[in-house]
Design an enzyme around this catalytic site. Structure first.
Site, mmCIF file in Angstrom:
data_model
loop_
_atom_site.group_PDB
_atom_site.id
_atom_site.type_symbol
_atom_site.label_atom_id
_atom_site.label_comp_id
_atom_site.label_asym_id
_atom_site.label_seq_id
_atom_site.Cartn_x
_atom_site.Cartn_y
_atom_site.Cartn_z
ATOM 1 N N HIS A 32 -3.348 4.255 5.085
ATOM 2 C CA HIS A 32 -4.571 3.432 5.115
ATOM 3 C C HIS A 32 -5.745 4.188 4.472
ATOM 4 O O HIS A 32 -6.441 3.681 3.613
ATOM 5 C CB HIS A 32 -4.881 3.064 6.561
ATOM 6 C CG HIS A 32 -6.265 2.539 6.783
ATOM 7 N ND1 HIS A 32 -6.741 1.415 6.164
ATOM 8 C CD2 HIS A 32 -7.285 3.015 7.562
ATOM 9 C CE1 HIS A 32 -7.994 1.195 6.551
ATOM 10 N NE2 HIS A 32 -8.347 2.151 7.381
ATOM 11 N N ARG B 22 0.864 -1.183 0.000
ATOM 12 C CA ARG B 22 0.000 0.000 0.000
ATOM 13 C C ARG B 22 0.901 1.233 0.000
ATOM 14 O O ARG B 22 1.533 1.530 1.008
ATOM 15 C CB ARG B 22 -0.863 -0.047 1.258
ATOM 16 C CG ARG B 22 -2.010 0.917 1.269
ATOM 17 C CD ARG B 22 -2.698 0.866 2.617
ATOM 18 N NE ARG B 22 -1.888 1.524 3.635
ATOM 19 C CZ ARG B 22 -1.892 1.215 4.923
ATOM 20 N NH1 ARG B 22 -2.644 0.245 5.359
ATOM 21 N NH2 ARG B 22 -1.127 1.863 5.778
ATOM 22 N N TYR C 258 4.320 4.353 11.433
ATOM 23 C CA TYR C 258 4.535 2.904 11.528
ATOM 24 C C TYR C 258 5.375 2.331 10.397
ATOM 25 O O TYR C 258 5.559 1.131 10.322
ATOM 26 C CB TYR C 258 3.203 2.158 11.642
ATOM 27 C CG TYR C 258 2.177 2.454 10.572
ATOM 28 C CD1 TYR C 258 2.217 1.794 9.343
ATOM 29 C CD2 TYR C 258 1.169 3.399 10.780
ATOM 30 C CE1 TYR C 258 1.275 2.058 8.358
ATOM 31 C CE2 TYR C 258 0.224 3.670 9.789
ATOM 32 C CZ TYR C 258 0.284 3.002 8.585
ATOM 33 O OH TYR C 258 -0.645 3.270 7.626
#
Lengths: 343, 386
Positions: free
Chosen positions: B277, B273, B286
């Site tokens: 998100h 990705r 992260y």
């Protein structure tokens, strides 16, 4: 509109006792015979005929594809039923016991209840979820829950619960025929209750959403459903000796709720007690009492009272009789209905 | 004293219980250790040039869609958008591998797959704009509603495929889920049902590395997500999710297998990705830039472009033409999304039940009164201004 269906397996002869369990089985059989899109699925529903034998003989008569033993997984059972309904089938799901249905709650609440709404009517889900519910049969933990308040709180579901043998047949037929999802709560301690069924006489198929007055009376109304109906009828008979003439209303459907029948009764009697076996706090009785109060306030001679199970986890079987509302507890409530004129 | 030294231990020889035998030989179900690749390998020579060019055009369009939709969140035209930038190969291959009568069961991130299957780009966004939960008729496109709870659409795919097979229809269902979704109970139950029922279903897991912020290593201890298949008795296939030709090939094989009545397949596409998100997420908390950069070199559009130009199937003009076609799509999307949707508040009550309950009729009447009062107020204000 009430229609009537002839009792299946009809042979000429005298009325014979039929149990609620048999009536439910016949309703499934007749629905399957009438409509090839009706499929029954669940754990043990095939070869065994269900642990309560409600589906007995269906796999043999209609084949494994129409009455299917599934893997042991309630979310999977109900989730698969959603997909089957999306493709035009009419699944009837058996949840083996009330508390075994909880793993399927996400499917029920997030999808079953909402699919029609989220697709603006393009994708209705005609699913019937049969849930044997309630206590009084000496079941061990997780086998006696009354979960109706959870289902009632979810818009998009119908919540139906029969209390008589005729209604078990008629309401299950109507539920399966409904284009909306129906939670069909079967009071398992009434599975073995009996009524005489004349093989040739038609059994009414009732529309969902109508309450019925089971006993007429003038002093007060007992509002109840499912497993508590026989308790209330017995209490009403016992109350005659006390000088109370009690009316008993069997709701039959919690969603939609028949405000009209209930309110008309309470306006006649001026007093009401709601009786059910599930816990009182946050339970169906609170909703029903509020609705009655909103509609009948000026007719009420006393506050609407509730007789419910205690607000405890369902007790172990040797203690369950203390938890379940019995005749005495109903009569105690009736006695508290301000019979003396208030000064 | 060891077990062997225990008195009588030597005499004990364990024997298997009499009736037991394994139901399935696990070996053929196991995925290859390396993700399957086509682009940049000898296998690419066998790929259909027409298919590769179609995949390319759709990938470019899909990337542009992701960029445009993310821009719409910044303009307040979309409440939220979960971008699939970097994952376009999975999205497009999933859509193109299906026949018209087949069904797609997307998750919330799979807008591109739905659009590539033919859904109106605006209808695909109504969920994220906030005006309708599902902007399209699922039956018309054979696309289930974009699903927000994780993995709950997988048992639906199984049930639908099972029902179609019972009716004798040639229908395959392709269900999409992310790496995080494989931890959900519904994932397990769906795969188990599909395998037991031999349902014509293909499960596509897009392993994009993170479930919001949680990396794969904290999600599973399995050798790969494709390995999970063996436990259910279905084959697991591992594929390079950025290699559009490879994803298409593996999915086509799985769909053909389902169509032949041989049951479900679990496909794990290893991808990444590139964006956060959603637009509301801060991915720098992260993951590190170097990881993102490494994946940038393995971009699905870049891989396919290199293959096509290397083989003389695509030139600069073709690249420009693909970009321009994508820009036209984006301009149309932008323009239509900038128009305010017209919504009827009374529709709140129309599709709760087949027949409205008395309770809902009462509530609808109450809302009608409120709306009329609002309108009167509005008219009065307009009168005053005049």
């Amino acid at each position: 509109m009430t229609t009537a269906a002839a009792v299946p397996g009809a042979q000429t002869g005298k009325p014979k006792p039929a149990t609620m369990a048999q009536a439910l089985g016949r309703a499934l059989r007749d629905s399957m015979a009438e409509d090839p899109s009706v499929h029954v699925l669940g754990e043990d529903v095939g070869t065994l005929g269900g642990v309560f034998r409600i589906t007995d003989g269906l796999a043999k008569e209609f084949g494994d594809d129409r009455c299917t033993d599934t893997p042991l997984a309630e979310a999977g059972i109900l989730g698969a039923a959603v997909g089957m309904a999306m493709y035009g089938l009419r699944p009837v799901v058996e949840m083996q016991f009330d508390a075994f249905a909880y793993p399927a709650f996400e499917q029920l609440i997030s999808h079953v209840a909402k699919m029609r709404n989220r697709t603006r009517g393009a994708m209705p889900l005609p699913i019937t979820v049969r849930v044997p519910y309630g206590g009084g049969i000496g079941g061990v933990e997780h086998h006696s829950d009354s979960s109706e308040a959870y289902y009632m709180a979810t818009p998009g579901l119908h919540v139906v619960t029969p209390a008589t043998v005729d209604d078990a047949y008629g309401l299950l037929r109507a539920s399966i025929a409904s284009d909306d999802p129906v939670i069909f709560l079967e009071p398992k301690r009434l599975y073995w209750s009996k009524a005489a069924w004349s093989p040739d006489a038609p059994v009414p198929v009732e529309p969902i959403g109508r309450a019925v007055v089971r006993r007429s009376g003038r002093s007060a109304t007992l509002i109840t459903y499912g497993p508590s109906l026989p308790v209330c009828l017995e209490a009403a008979e016992a109350a005659v000796a006390e000088g109370w003439d009690l009316e008993v209303v069997d709701l039959r459907s919690l969603v939609p709720f028949d405000d009209e029948t209930v309110a008309a009764s309470v306006r006649r009697t001026g007093r009401a007690v709601v009786v059910h076996e599930s816990s009182g706090f946050g339970g169906p009785g609170g909703e029903i009492a509020a609705r009655v109060t909103e509609r009948c306030f000026h007719h009420l001679e006393a506050p609407v009272l509730r007789v419910a199970g205690f607000d405890i986890p369902y007790p172990a079987p040797m203690l369950e009789r203390h938890h379940l509302p019995g005749v005495d507890r109903v009569l105690d409530a009736v006695a508290r209905l301000q019979w003396e004129a208030q000064s | 004293m060891t077990v062997q030294e225990l008195p009588g231990a030597a005499a004990y020889r364990p024997t298997p219980p009499p009736a037991w035998k394994p139901l399935t030989d696990p070996a053929p179900l196991l995925p290859d250790p390396e993700p399957h690749r086509v682009l940049g390998t000898d296998a690419a020579a066998g790929a259909d040039p027409g298919l590769l060019l179609r995949l390319y055009a759709e990938l470019v369009r899909g990337r542009r869609y992701n960029v445009q939709a993310t821009a719409l969140t910044k303009q307040g035209r979309l409440a939220v958008y979960p971008s699939s930038t970097g994952q376009e190969a999975c999205e497009i291959a999933a859509a193109l591998v299906l026949e018209e009568q087949d069904w797609l069961f997307p998750s919330y991130r799979d807008t591109l797959a739905a659009v590539a299957r033919g859904l109106d780009p605006v209808e695909a966004l109504t969920l994220l704009r906030g005006d309708r939960h599902t902007g399209y008729d699922p039956r018309e496109h054979r696309i289930a509603p974009l699903c927000t709870p994780l993995a709950t659409q997988l048992p639906h795919a199984v049930g639908l495929a099972h029902a179609a097979r019972l009716k004798g229809d040639d229908v395959v269902a392709l269900a999409m889920v992310g790496d995080g979704g494989t931890s959900e109970g519904d994932f397990h139950e769906a795969l188990n049902f599909a395998a037991v029922w031999k349902a014509p279903v293909v499960f596509l897991v897009q392993n994009n590395g993170f479930a919001i912020s949680v990396p794969l290593a904290k999600q599973t201890a399995a050798p790969s997500l494709a390995h999970k298949a063996v436990g259910y008795g279905m084959p697991g296939r591992l594929v390079d999710g950025n290699d559009a030709a490879a994803v298409h090939e593996v999915l086509a094989d799985a769909v053909a297998r389902a169509r032949r009545g041989e049951g479900p397949t679990l496909v794990e596409a290893v991808t990444y990705r590139m964006d956060a998100h959603t637009n509301a997420d801060d991915a720098t908390r992260y993951r590190v830039d170097s990881e993102v950069e490494a994946w940038r070199a393995h971009d699905p559009i870049l891989l396919l472009e290199r293959e096509l130009t290397g083989r003389g199937l695509l030139d600069e003009d073709g690249i420009v033409a693909a970009k321009e076609a994508a820009d036209v799509m984006a301009a149309g999307l932008r323009e239509r999304m900038n128009a305010d949707p017209v919504l009827d508040p009374m529709s709140l009550f129309t599709h709760v039940y087949a027949e409205q309950t008395e309770q809902l009729r009462e509530q609808a009447a109450r809302l009608r009164v409120e709306l009329d009062a609002e309108q009167d107020q509005h008219d009065d204000n307009a009168e005053e201004r005049r």
